[in-house]
Write a protein that holds these residues in place. Structure first.
Motif, mmCIF file in Angstrom:
data_model
loop_
_atom_site.group_PDB
_atom_site.id
_atom_site.type_symbol
_atom_site.label_atom_id
_atom_site.label_comp_id
_atom_site.label_asym_id
_atom_site.label_seq_id
_atom_site.Cartn_x
_atom_site.Cartn_y
_atom_site.Cartn_z
ATOM 1 N N LEU A 177 36.579 3.117 59.318
ATOM 2 C CA LEU A 177 36.704 1.672 59.156
ATOM 3 C C LEU A 177 38.177 1.377 58.878
ATOM 4 O O LEU A 177 38.810 2.072 58.078
ATOM 5 C CB LEU A 177 35.854 1.190 57.974
ATOM 6 N N VAL A 178 38.717 0.365 59.541
ATOM 7 C CA VAL A 178 40.134 0.053 59.411
ATOM 8 C C VAL A 178 40.292 -1.242 58.609
ATOM 9 O O VAL A 178 39.704 -2.272 58.945
ATOM 10 C CB VAL A 178 40.814 -0.077 60.794
ATOM 11 N N PHE A 179 41.103 -1.159 57.539
ATOM 12 C CA PHE A 179 41.387 -2.291 56.669
ATOM 13 C C PHE A 179 42.884 -2.551 56.676
ATOM 14 O O PHE A 179 43.679 -1.637 56.910
ATOM 15 C CB PHE A 179 40.944 -1.991 55.229
ATOM 16 N N MET A 180 43.278 -3.806 56.385
ATOM 17 C CA MET A 180 44.696 -4.154 56.337
ATOM 18 C C MET A 180 45.026 -4.681 54.941
ATOM 19 O O MET A 180 44.317 -5.537 54.403
ATOM 20 C CB MET A 180 45.023 -5.221 57.383
ATOM 21 N N ASP A 181 46.108 -4.177 54.375
ATOM 22 C CA ASP A 181 46.599 -4.650 53.083
ATOM 23 C C ASP A 181 47.050 -6.099 53.252
ATOM 24 O O ASP A 181 47.853 -6.403 54.141
ATOM 25 C CB ASP A 181 47.768 -3.768 52.633
ATOM 26 N N ASN A 182 46.547 -7.008 52.413
ATOM 27 C CA ASN A 182 46.873 -8.429 52.547
ATOM 28 C C ASN A 182 48.319 -8.763 52.214
ATOM 29 O O ASN A 182 48.805 -9.819 52.586
ATOM 30 C CB ASN A 182 45.940 -9.278 51.667
ATOM 31 N N GLU A 183 49.025 -7.865 51.503
ATOM 32 C CA GLU A 183 50.413 -8.139 51.135
ATOM 33 C C GLU A 183 51.410 -7.442 52.057
ATOM 34 O O GLU A 183 52.318 -8.066 52.573
ATOM 35 C CB GLU A 183 50.663 -7.717 49.685
ATOM 36 N N SER A 184 51.226 -6.141 52.259
ATOM 37 C CA SER A 184 52.210 -5.375 53.043
ATOM 38 C C SER A 184 51.838 -5.243 54.519
ATOM 39 O O SER A 184 52.644 -4.776 55.310
ATOM 40 C CB SER A 184 52.369 -3.976 52.455
ATOM 41 N N TYR A 185 50.603 -5.632 54.873
ATOM 42 C CA TYR A 185 50.077 -5.531 56.243
ATOM 43 C C TYR A 185 49.938 -4.091 56.740
ATOM 44 O O TYR A 185 49.770 -3.846 57.920
ATOM 45 C CB TYR A 185 50.918 -6.351 57.237
ATOM 46 N N GLU A 186 50.012 -3.120 55.806
ATOM 47 C CA GLU A 186 49.774 -1.727 56.173
ATOM 48 C C GLU A 186 48.285 -1.530 56.383
ATOM 49 O O GLU A 186 47.470 -2.190 55.763
ATOM 50 C CB GLU A 186 50.260 -0.787 55.064
ATOM 51 N N GLN A 187 47.940 -0.592 57.273
ATOM 52 C CA GLN A 187 46.523 -0.350 57.553
ATOM 53 C C GLN A 187 46.022 0.864 56.781
ATOM 54 O O GLN A 187 46.762 1.820 56.560
ATOM 55 C CB GLN A 187 46.306 -0.170 59.048
ATOM 56 N N LEU A 188 44.755 0.795 56.382
ATOM 57 C CA LEU A 188 44.099 1.861 55.642
ATOM 58 C C LEU A 188 42.828 2.221 56.395
ATOM 59 O O LEU A 188 42.035 1.348 56.723
ATOM 60 C CB LEU A 188 43.757 1.372 54.229
ATOM 61 N N GLU A 189 42.648 3.509 56.697
ATOM 62 C CA GLU A 189 41.432 3.963 57.368
ATOM 63 C C GLU A 189 40.571 4.716 56.367
ATOM 64 O O GLU A 189 41.042 5.602 55.672
ATOM 65 C CB GLU A 189 41.780 4.887 58.538
ATOM 66 N N LEU A 190 39.304 4.317 56.285
ATOM 67 C CA LEU A 190 38.352 4.973 55.395
ATOM 68 C C LEU A 190 37.120 5.381 56.190
ATOM 69 O O LEU A 190 36.692 4.646 57.085
ATOM 70 C CB LEU A 190 37.925 4.017 54.274
ATOM 71 N N PRO A 191 36.519 6.535 55.868
ATOM 72 C CA PRO A 191 35.293 6.931 56.575
ATOM 73 C C PRO A 191 34.138 5.984 56.229
ATOM 74 O O PRO A 191 34.092 5.427 55.131
ATOM 75 C CB PRO A 191 35.019 8.347 56.084
ATOM 76 N N ILE A 192 33.206 5.809 57.152
ATOM 77 C CA ILE A 192 32.062 4.930 56.938
ATOM 78 C C ILE A 192 31.269 5.370 55.706
ATOM 79 O O ILE A 192 30.781 4.539 54.953
ATOM 80 C CB ILE A 192 31.161 4.871 58.198
ATOM 81 N N GLU A 193 31.174 6.691 55.452
ATOM 82 C CA GLU A 193 30.433 7.196 54.295
ATOM 83 C C GLU A 193 31.016 6.677 52.988
ATOM 84 O O GLU A 193 30.325 6.573 51.981
ATOM 85 C CB GLU A 193 30.436 8.738 54.241
ATOM 86 N N PHE A 194 32.318 6.358 52.973
ATOM 87 C CA PHE A 194 32.984 5.857 51.771
ATOM 88 C C PHE A 194 32.363 4.531 51.319
ATOM 89 O O PHE A 194 32.209 4.279 50.142
ATOM 90 C CB PHE A 194 34.482 5.669 52.056
ATOM 91 N N VAL A 195 31.988 3.682 52.285
ATOM 92 C CA VAL A 195 31.374 2.389 51.974
ATOM 93 C C VAL A 195 29.876 2.553 51.789
ATOM 94 O O VAL A 195 29.245 1.819 51.045
ATOM 95 C CB VAL A 195 31.688 1.355 53.088
ATOM 96 N N GLY A 196 29.283 3.523 52.470
ATOM 97 C CA GLY A 196 27.848 3.794 52.330
ATOM 98 C C GLY A 196 26.997 2.835 53.134
ATOM 99 O O GLY A 196 27.418 2.321 54.176
#
Length: 187
Positions: free
Chosen positions: A81-100
């Motif tokens: 899953l790809v998320f974007m930091d609202n301040e720096s606009y950097e992207q963060l990738e997390l595995p689907i299992e992390f969210v459950g």
């Protein structure tokens, strides 16, 4: 920040035995013989294992502050899953299992809060309520009141919830993401 053993409260995150633990339950015990202590039920933040530990007032533990940062959900890519930091606009990738099992509630542009410690993500919190359309349910029966009877419904994201009898197909409803239950009709 150091905490005495008798100052630990539910919700505190502490460093103990080389891992991060959240205090789930805390009970002060004053035995007839010997000194008072705090009986603390701890839950490992990473693995979810539980541990019961006794802390005397004279003992100290390290209280940890988790950084909380707002991210915007962009898209799912394979198992990530790809998320974007609202301040720096950097992207963060997390595995689907992390969210459950709550990953199905993620919608494009949804704001979430990611908790991390020393740059390592540990948890994610979604908005408590999301609005979704009912994709499939039994038809509305005239004269049926909104008593304690509920019927099954499949939402647009594939999740099954129980809804009141007056909710029909293609209607939008508000769902509680923590309990995965119907909350109310959407306005």
């Amino acid at each position: 920040m150091k905490l005495n053993g008798n100052e630990i409260r539910p919700g505190n995150v502490i460093q103990h035995k080389g891992a991060l633990w959240v205090a789930v339950k805390v009970q002060s015990v004053k035995p007839g013989k010997g000194g008072a202590f705090a009986q603390v039920e701890l839950k490992d933040i990473v693995s979810g294992t539980k541990l019961n530990e006794r802390f005397r007032a004279a003992e100290t533990v390290e209280k940890v502050r988790l950084e909380q940062k707002d991210y915007q959900f962009l898209y799912a890519q394979g198992d990530m899953l790809v998320f974007m930091d609202n301040e720096s606009y950097e992207q963060l990738e997390l595995p689907i299992e992390f969210v459950g099992d709550r990953a199905d509630f993620l919608q494009d542009g949804m704001n979430v809060t990611v908790e991390s410690h020393e740059g390592k993500p540990l948890g994610i919190s979604l908005p408590q309520f999301v609005t979704l359309a009912v994709a499939e349910t039994e038809p509305v029966v005239k004269g049926q009141t909104a008593a304690n009877s509920f019927k099954p419904a499949i939402l647009e994201n594939g999740i099954k919830v129980m809804v009141p009898p007056f909710v029909g197909q293609d209607e939008k409803i508000v769902v509680d993401t923590n309990e995965i239950t119907y909350s109310k009709r959407a306005d």
